[in-house]
Design an enzyme around this catalytic site. Structure first.
Site, PDB file in Angstrom:
ATOM      1  N   HIS A  65      86.265 -41.030  80.413  1.00 39.50           N
ATOM      2  CA  HIS A  65      84.857 -41.557  80.717  1.00 39.50           C
ATOM      3  C   HIS A  65      84.934 -42.987  80.286  1.00 39.50           C
ATOM      4  O   HIS A  65      84.306 -43.672  81.267  1.00 39.50           O
ATOM      5  CB  HIS A  65      84.021 -40.997  79.841  1.00 39.50           C
ATOM      6  CG  HIS A  65      83.769 -39.303  79.858  1.00 39.50           C
ATOM      7  ND1 HIS A  65      83.909 -38.452  78.832  1.00 39.50           N
ATOM      8  CD2 HIS A  65      83.286 -38.818  81.008  1.00 39.50           C
ATOM      9  CE1 HIS A  65      83.937 -37.295  79.308  1.00 39.50           C
ATOM     10  NE2 HIS A  65      83.411 -37.126  80.433  1.00 39.50           N
ATOM     11  N   SER A 124      86.759 -33.046  78.355  1.00 41.34           N
ATOM     12  CA  SER A 124      85.990 -32.648  77.510  1.00 41.34           C
ATOM     13  C   SER A 124      86.409 -31.239  77.005  1.00 41.34           C
ATOM     14  O   SER A 124      86.294 -30.867  75.633  1.00 41.34           O
ATOM     15  CB  SER A 124      84.550 -32.488  77.979  1.00 41.34           C
ATOM     16  OG  SER A 124      84.104 -33.917  78.185  1.00 41.34           O
ATOM     17  N   ALA A 157      92.637 -39.967  84.035  1.00 40.21           N
ATOM     18  CA  ALA A 157      93.312 -40.575  82.874  1.00 40.21           C
ATOM     19  C   ALA A 157      93.840 -39.159  82.163  1.00 40.21           C
ATOM     20  O   ALA A 157      93.436 -38.117  82.026  1.00 40.21           O
ATOM     21  CB  ALA A 157      92.046 -40.933  81.574  1.00 40.21           C
TER      22      ALA A 157
END
Ligand code: PAF
Length: 264
Positions: free
Chosen positions: A21, A172, A162
């Site tokens: 993020h 998450s 990523a």
């Protein structure tokens, strides 16, 4: 800020923030004057209430991370502010065939919920540019369609996945993996790479089968490993040089997705 001629970049999230993020926020800061991040766990995009309830919520930590990077504004609304009395979803039925495959097939109604909340968020935040991660590739195609139809002035950015040092795509949901599951999870990227590294006319089908077999070994619960056209998400039946390999598996109670784009 719009009146002051400042450009607004927007990174919508559901919180439980990680470096992936933050990389979107940094990408937004490079292109825009002001970066807005939203944290909203959107109930209408979950198929199962248990998944919604189990979704990690780490607001205090998220705020610390946002303070440490280039985020200017956090928008963290309540469900009642976003939906009022009605949890009605808009339909993505006519978005095209790509909406019904892969995640669309595994999670019916999921993209309806995503589009519903993004329309609300775009109307509230009024961004000039939006930044989404390639990990949710099919979602990116959905968002591009929404933008094309309803917000043609917004510029869409597809940002790279990523990864952890061992290749696992940041998500998450990774915090829900047990130690043993976390140790196995890099096999997902290993198998995507196996396919990409052998992407040749004579081998592509056998290497796809091999990677699928590898990801069917316990404790992996295999959902799909599919080679598709990157624009239409049509599953390939003949070899083409530009392709995307998309995968979904479950490890214990955690569902993980990943993908790799192959370009000639
Ligand atoms: O990718 C996500 O985190 C969510 O689907 C999004 C785009 C924030 C919409 O709720």
């Amino acid at each position: 800020m719009r009146a002051a001629n400042l450009s607004i970049g927007f990174v919508p999230t559901m919180g439980a923030l990680h470096y992936g993020h933050l990389s979107l926020i940094e990408a937004a800061k490079k292109k825009c004057d002001i970066v807005v991040c939203s944290i909203f766990v959107n109930p209408t995009q979950f198929n199962q209430e248990s998944d919604l309830n189990a979704y990690p919520r780490t607001l205090e930590n998220d705020i610390q991370l946002l303070l440490s990077c280039s985020c200017d504004i956090l928008f963290h609304p309540e469900v009642s502010e976003m939906y009022g009395e009605s949890m009605e979803k808009e339909s993505t039925e006519d978005y095209g065939n790509f909406i019904h495959v892969l995640e669309g097939a595994s999670r019916p109604g999921h993209f309806d919920g995503v589009v519903t909340v993004l329309r609300k968020l775009f109307l509230l935040v009024l961004p000039h540019q939006v930044f989404f991660g390639q990990k949710d590739y099919q979602q990116c195609l959905v968002v591009q369609t929404l933008i094309h139809r309803s917000f043609p002035e917004i510029i869409f950015h597809l940002c790279p996945i990523a990864r952890e040092m061992d290749g696992l795509a940041m998500s998450s949901r990774n915090v829900r993996l047990t130690e043993a599951e976390r140790a196995l999870a890099p096999k997902i990227f290993e198998n995507l790479s196996l396919v990409a590294n052998n992407w040749k006319k004579d081998y592509w089908q056998s290497v796809l089968s091999q990677a699928s077999i590898n990801l069917q070994q316990e404790p992996f619960v295999f959902e799909y490993l599919s080679a598709c056209d990157p624009k239409s998400l049509r599953e390939l039946d003949t070899f083409q040089e530009n392709a995307i390999i998309l995968v979904a598996v479950r490890l214990g109670s955690t569902r993980l997705i990943d993908n790799l784009i192959i370009q000639a």
